[in-house]
Motif scaffolding. Structure first.
Motif, PDB file in Angstrom:
ATOM      1  N   GLY A 182       0.821  -1.193   0.000  1.00  0.00           N
ATOM      2  CA  GLY A 182       0.000   0.000   0.000  1.00  0.00           C
ATOM      3  C   GLY A 182       0.864   1.256   0.000  1.00  0.00           C
ATOM      4  N   LEU A 184       0.532   5.253   0.676  1.00  0.00           N
ATOM      5  CA  LEU A 184      -0.239   6.391   1.147  1.00  0.00           C
ATOM      6  C   LEU A 184       0.592   7.650   0.947  1.00  0.00           C
ATOM      7  CD1 LEU A 184      -1.825   4.960   4.416  1.00  0.00           C
ATOM      8  CD2 LEU A 184      -3.090   5.857   2.453  1.00  0.00           C
ATOM      9  N   ASP A 210      -0.285  -0.570  -4.532  1.00  0.00           N
ATOM     10  CA  ASP A 210      -1.684  -0.150  -4.499  1.00  0.00           C
ATOM     11  C   ASP A 210      -1.763   1.272  -3.946  1.00  0.00           C
ATOM     12  OD1 ASP A 210      -4.405   0.026  -4.434  1.00  0.00           O
ATOM     13  OD2 ASP A 210      -4.730  -1.658  -3.067  1.00  0.00           O
ATOM     14  N   HIS A 211      -2.034   2.241  -4.804  1.00  0.00           N
ATOM     15  CA  HIS A 211      -2.103   3.637  -4.393  1.00  0.00           C
ATOM     16  C   HIS A 211      -3.432   3.892  -3.669  1.00  0.00           C
ATOM     17  CE1 HIS A 211       1.273   5.342  -6.967  1.00  0.00           C
ATOM     18  NE2 HIS A 211       1.246   4.054  -7.273  1.00  0.00           N
ATOM     19  N   ARG A 212      -3.350   4.279  -2.402  1.00  0.00           N
ATOM     20  CA  ARG A 212      -4.537   4.558  -1.605  1.00  0.00           C
ATOM     21  C   ARG A 212      -4.512   6.017  -1.153  1.00  0.00           C
ATOM     22  NH1 ARG A 212      -7.240   0.715  -3.534  1.00  0.00           N
ATOM     23  NH2 ARG A 212      -8.874   1.750  -2.308  1.00  0.00           N
ATOM     24  N   HIS A 213      -5.600   6.466  -0.539  1.00  0.00           N
ATOM     25  CA  HIS A 213      -5.728   7.861  -0.127  1.00  0.00           C
ATOM     26  C   HIS A 213      -5.889   7.936   1.385  1.00  0.00           C
ATOM     27  CE1 HIS A 213      -7.191  12.028   0.103  1.00  0.00           C
ATOM     28  NE2 HIS A 213      -6.673  12.186  -1.104  1.00  0.00           N
ATOM     29  N   TRP A 214      -5.335   9.008   1.957  1.00  0.00           N
ATOM     30  CA  TRP A 214      -5.418   9.177   3.404  1.00  0.00           C
ATOM     31  C   TRP A 214      -6.868   9.222   3.888  1.00  0.00           C
ATOM     32  CZ3 TRP A 214      -1.498   8.389   6.549  1.00  0.00           C
ATOM     33  CH2 TRP A 214      -0.182   8.545   6.059  1.00  0.00           C
ATOM     34  N   GLU A 216      -9.206   7.412   3.085  1.00  0.00           N
ATOM     35  CA  GLU A 216      -9.693   6.055   3.323  1.00  0.00           C
ATOM     36  C   GLU A 216      -9.382   5.595   4.739  1.00  0.00           C
ATOM     37  OE1 GLU A 216      -9.004   3.218  -0.039  1.00  0.00           O
ATOM     38  OE2 GLU A 216      -7.907   4.918  -0.878  1.00  0.00           O
ATOM     39  N   PHE A 264      -7.687  -1.434   7.504  1.00  0.00           N
ATOM     40  CA  PHE A 264      -7.203  -0.991   6.192  1.00  0.00           C
ATOM     41  C   PHE A 264      -6.358  -2.085   5.537  1.00  0.00           C
ATOM     42  CE2 PHE A 264      -4.037   1.457   3.666  1.00  0.00           C
ATOM     43  CZ  PHE A 264      -4.898   2.163   2.833  1.00  0.00           C
ATOM     44  N   ARG A 267      -8.693  -4.971   4.516  1.00  0.00           N
ATOM     45  CA  ARG A 267      -9.572  -4.629   3.399  1.00  0.00           C
ATOM     46  C   ARG A 267      -8.840  -4.694   2.057  1.00  0.00           C
ATOM     47  NH1 ARG A 267     -14.290  -2.186   3.412  1.00  0.00           N
ATOM     48  NH2 ARG A 267     -14.028  -1.435   5.561  1.00  0.00           N
ATOM     49  N   HIS A 268      -7.585  -4.264   2.047  1.00  0.00           N
ATOM     50  CA  HIS A 268      -6.855  -4.159   0.781  1.00  0.00           C
ATOM     51  C   HIS A 268      -5.807  -5.258   0.601  1.00  0.00           C
ATOM     52  CE1 HIS A 268      -8.853  -0.387  -0.022  1.00  0.00           C
ATOM     53  NE2 HIS A 268      -8.509   0.063   1.168  1.00  0.00           N
ATOM     54  N   SER A 275       4.293   5.072   3.624  1.00  0.00           N
ATOM     55  CA  SER A 275       3.448   6.251   3.764  1.00  0.00           C
ATOM     56  C   SER A 275       4.259   7.518   4.005  1.00  0.00           C
ATOM     57  CB  SER A 275       2.456   6.058   4.919  1.00  0.00           C
ATOM     58  OG  SER A 275       3.141   5.939   6.160  1.00  0.00           O
TER      59      SER A 275
END
Length: 473
Positions: A182, A184, A210-214, A216, A264, A267-268, A275
């Motif tokens: 992940g 972040l 996997d690019h995620r957003h804060w 989330e 988190f 889930r992913h 991060s």
């Protein structure tokens, strides 16, 4: 590493032998099969076995290869149970892109010469190394990556340890290609050594970023249940027992963040979170950042690599060293003590609780130096003993590689500023080490963990197809 963090590897096993022997020597095939059962019993606790049985001709080798492909194995152990020609090996592994480990393993420590009364007795129990050079030759010519283990089945602890190491590496291989890293935020601006080609990482290791957003993570905070929060608080109290100054409300807030990052990850399907936050810090984002270091330390303890500054390469190095030795904390060269001939090595942010030999503590800081926000610093206290420093870097050709050195944490004063750090002495001395470590371009982030792991890293170099450079005297 927790069981939840580590999927069981799929370990292919096969024994090879010359098919014409079975009709010539009564009882020999049964003896070979018995030795293979004993070998499989050593391996089975460490993974899900995919057993191809006894392979004694090209046709059965093709069947074995089909089985290994269908079951998606991470590693193949090939037991040289007696002499076998290489047609029993190549069709089984030709289409595979996994490490092959040749097991030159006798049933006993030595031949009982009084009982070896016929050729069949010898061929069934004491001729395992005879085909080894043939097998290594053809593997090299096919361009396959492989290793060799030599031992016996009479309570050989060194063999058992080597088999376990290879199975742990197979677990890591499966994690890297079935779980994601992940991301972040983005790598710390201006730290150009941290930038990578994510497509090349996927090509070489099978690792997807996997690019995620804060936001989330903030949403996960809002979804945390009271039971999850209580479990998060319990984990924080266990890992940071020397944090008596924190109030119940502060522990509760940190427990919410801890539970949120655990949700988190689940889930992913993540094996790591790299991060870095850069921007306005207010509202729920401020609450998240304040407790992020201890929360990510809880993940580190569970085998989820969580480096700061969004360094993706060092996340892989953390997973590797944790797999080999059980501890892996983010590290960089801090300072030099020329009088004591040591390097001060450490890093701020989340750490690995397994590195601490004293009760870890949390301390509130009004600033994260060079970064946005404020919050808790995590300080762990490494103790004296052998350590390995590891980095994963990227060369001019784009390929990733490993750089490592073995040293020793020695007693003495360390920085008491809230960061985890230790005094490390290397056998070539301070000056030579810093120069020799830096020349291969290891990037400024590394990983420090207990134990000397040169042999394990040599195996990892094969398993992960990553060249290894040991910085040794």
């Amino acid at each position: 590493m927790t069981d939840d963090a580590a999927p069981r590897p799929r370990i292919g096993t096969m024994a090879v032998g010359l098919g014409s022997y079975w009709s010539q020597f009564a009882g020999m095939k049964d003896a070979v099969l018995d030795a293979h059962r004993r070998l499989c019993a050593l391996v089975s606790p460490h993974g899900q076995l995919v057993e191809a049985g006894l392979v004694d001709k090209a046709a059965s080798a093709r069947i074995a290869g089909d089985t290994f492909q269908r079951e998606d194995v991470d590693l193949v152990f090939v037991q040289l149970a007696t002499y076998a020609n290489s047609e029993t090996l190549l069709p089984a592994i030709r289409a595979l892109d996994v490490p092959v480990v040749l097991l030159n393993v006798q049933p006993q420590r030595k031949l009982d010469m009084a009982r070896v009364t016929g050729i069949g007795d010898w061929l069934a129990s004491g001729v395992t190394p005879s085909s080894l050079p043939e097998m290594t030759n053809v593997l090299i010519r096919l361009g396959k990556r492989f290793d060799v283990l030599t031992g016996h089945l009479d309570n050989d602890l060194e063999l058992a340890d080597s088999l376990a190491t290879w199975c742990r590496l197979a677990t890591l291989c499966r994690r890297l290609r079935t779980q994601s890293i992940g991301l972040l935020g983005r790598p710390f601006a201006g730290m150009m050594d941290l930038n990578i080609d994510e497509t090349h990482l996927f090509k070489q290791l099978g690792s997807f970023v996997d690019h995620r957003h804060w936001d989330e993570l903030v949403a996960e905070m809002d979804a945390v249940t009271p039971a999850e929060q209580a479990a998060g608080v319990a984990e924080l109290r266990r890992i940071f027992p020397a944090s008596g100054s924190l109030t119940e409300a502060e522990f509760a807030a940190a427990g919410t963040v801890t539970a949120a990052v655990q949700r988190f990850v689940a889930r992913h399907n993540l094996c790591a979170i790299s991060s870095h936050y850069d921007g306005p810090v207010q509202g729920r984002h401020a609450e998240l950042l304040a407790a992020l270091n201890p929360a990510l330390s809880v993940l580190n303890a569970a085998g989820i690599a969580c480096p700061v500054e969004a360094d993706i390469k060092v996340a892989v190095a953390m997973l590797l060293l944790k797999t080999l030795g059980g501890s892996a904390t983010l590290a960089e060269l801090y300072s030099m003590d020329f009088d004591d001939d040591v390097v001060i090595i450490g890093h701020s942010g989340a750490g690995d609780p397994a590195i601490s030999r004293e009760p870890a503590r949390l301390a509130m800081s009004e600033v994260f130096h060079g970064k946005s926000g404020k919050g808790y610093l995590t300080q762990f206290f490494p103790g004296p003993g052998p350590v390995t420093l590891l980095s994963m870097t990227q060369g001019a050709d784009g390929d990733f590689q490993l750089v490592a050195a073995e040293g020793e944490i020695v007693p003495g004063p360390t920085l008491q500023l809230g960061d985890t750090n230790a005094r490390v002495r290397f056998p070539q001395g301070l000056r030579r080490f810093v120069n020799e470590w830096s020349r291969p371009g290891p990037t400024h982030h590394g990983v420090l963990g207990y134990g000397h792991h040169a042999e394990g890293l040599r195996a990892a170099s094969i398993a992960l197809n990553l060249p290894l450079q040991m910085v040794t005297p």
